[in-house]
Design a protein around this motif. Sequence first.
Motif, PDB file in Angstrom:
ATOM      1  N   UNK A  18      57.054   4.080  86.095  1.00 32.22           N
ATOM      2  CA  UNK A  18      56.558   3.613  84.969  1.00 32.22           C
ATOM      3  C   UNK A  18      56.218   1.976  85.607  1.00 32.22           C
ATOM      4  N   UNK A  19      57.119   2.121  86.428  1.00 37.41           N
ATOM      5  CA  UNK A  19      57.545   0.689  86.734  1.00 37.41           C
ATOM      6  C   UNK A  19      56.133  -0.327  88.064  1.00 37.41           C
ATOM      7  N   UNK A  20      55.517   0.846  87.518  1.00 30.56           N
ATOM      8  CA  UNK A  20      54.861  -0.035  89.457  1.00 30.56           C
ATOM      9  C   UNK A  20      53.938  -0.530  88.520  1.00 30.56           C
ATOM     10  N   UNK A  21      53.769  -2.294  89.465  1.00 34.84           N
ATOM     11  CA  UNK A  21      52.196  -3.307  89.119  1.00 34.84           C
ATOM     12  C   UNK A  21      51.519  -3.607  89.839  1.00 34.84           C
ATOM     13  N   UNK A  22      50.682  -4.942  89.000  1.00 39.92           N
ATOM     14  CA  UNK A  22      49.617  -5.596  90.017  1.00 39.92           C
ATOM     15  C   UNK A  22      49.791  -6.614  89.582  1.00 39.92           C
ATOM     16  N   UNK A  53      55.298  -7.831  81.806  1.00 40.52           N
ATOM     17  CA  UNK A  53      56.501  -7.591  80.530  1.00 40.52           C
ATOM     18  C   UNK A  53      55.681  -7.420  79.178  1.00 40.52           C
ATOM     19  N   UNK A  54      54.307  -8.347  79.406  1.00 42.82           N
ATOM     20  CA  UNK A  54      54.084  -8.735  78.004  1.00 42.82           C
ATOM     21  C   UNK A  54      52.254  -7.765  77.917  1.00 42.82           C
ATOM     22  N   UNK A  55      51.925  -7.371  78.747  1.00 44.34           N
ATOM     23  CA  UNK A  55      50.455  -6.458  78.849  1.00 44.34           C
ATOM     24  C   UNK A  55      50.438  -5.674  79.908  1.00 44.34           C
ATOM     25  N   UNK A  56      50.299  -4.531  79.023  1.00 46.07           N
ATOM     26  CA  UNK A  56      49.770  -3.044  80.080  1.00 46.07           C
ATOM     27  C   UNK A  56      48.320  -3.718  80.467  1.00 46.07           C
ATOM     28  N   UNK A  57      48.743  -3.956  82.232  1.00 50.75           N
ATOM     29  CA  UNK A  57      47.377  -4.225  83.060  1.00 50.75           C
ATOM     30  C   UNK A  57      46.658  -3.370  83.672  1.00 50.75           C
TER      31      UNK A  57
END
Length: 196
Positions: free
Chosen positions: A28-32, A90-94
């Motif tokens: 769930x924490x996968x980010x870019x 932290x604020x946006x679902x990229x």
Amino acid sequence: MTMAKIKLPPNTTLYPVPVVLITCGTGEQTNLFTLNRIASCNAEPPMISISVRPSRASHDLIDQLGEFVVNIPWPDMEVITDFVGTTTCRETDKWQETGLTTQPAAIVVPPLLDACPVNLECRVRHTLRLPSHSLFVAEVVALHALPDVLNGRNEVDFQQARGGLVYQAAVVRERPADNFQPDTLRQKVHELRGFQ
Ligand SMILES: Cc1cc2nc3c(=O)[nH]c(=O)nc-3n(C[C@H](O)[C@H](O)[C@H](O)COP(=O)(O)O)c2cc1C
């Protein structure tokens, strides 16, 4: 007669600098996010270094997992790189905002971005805490490339590819090419969503 040079405040001032998209984290924490403090730093084994500010959400994801993927974008992905480089998970679902899709990597946990022609799977071998950034020195443990960007020797060579060289920043920077306008960027990203 040579022209007198102007003495400037010291800066890293290397040119050209690539702009890449880093995928990191797991589940769930996968980010870019976007990064241009990146360099090749060893040949055998192949190693690269990236510098990440501790304030980025991605910093701790890379630090904890010890893995990340470098995704090299096409030039026409500039708006996307600006958008994910000015918004935080932290604020946006990229993922939702960009519509970018991924596939599993061969070796590491963070995924590969489908829209990028080249992906480097990286495993952190050394971490150096510098005054403003953490320098992660990582081994490239797997490399994926579209046939379009390979030359006759099977080397990644962007001169072969559509659009010529991939998007390069002319100056080392950690902000978009234009003044940061989050709503404009978001709107442009939405318009481009079908680009894949
Ligand atoms: C062109 C560009 C280059 C960037 N280069 C870096 C970099 O080298 N290191 C870094 O820590 N942040 C860099 N950033 C900033 C991060 O991408 C940005 O802070 C992002 O919002 C972090 O997202 P996160 O909080 O979800 O991790 C860059 C941004 C842009 C637009």
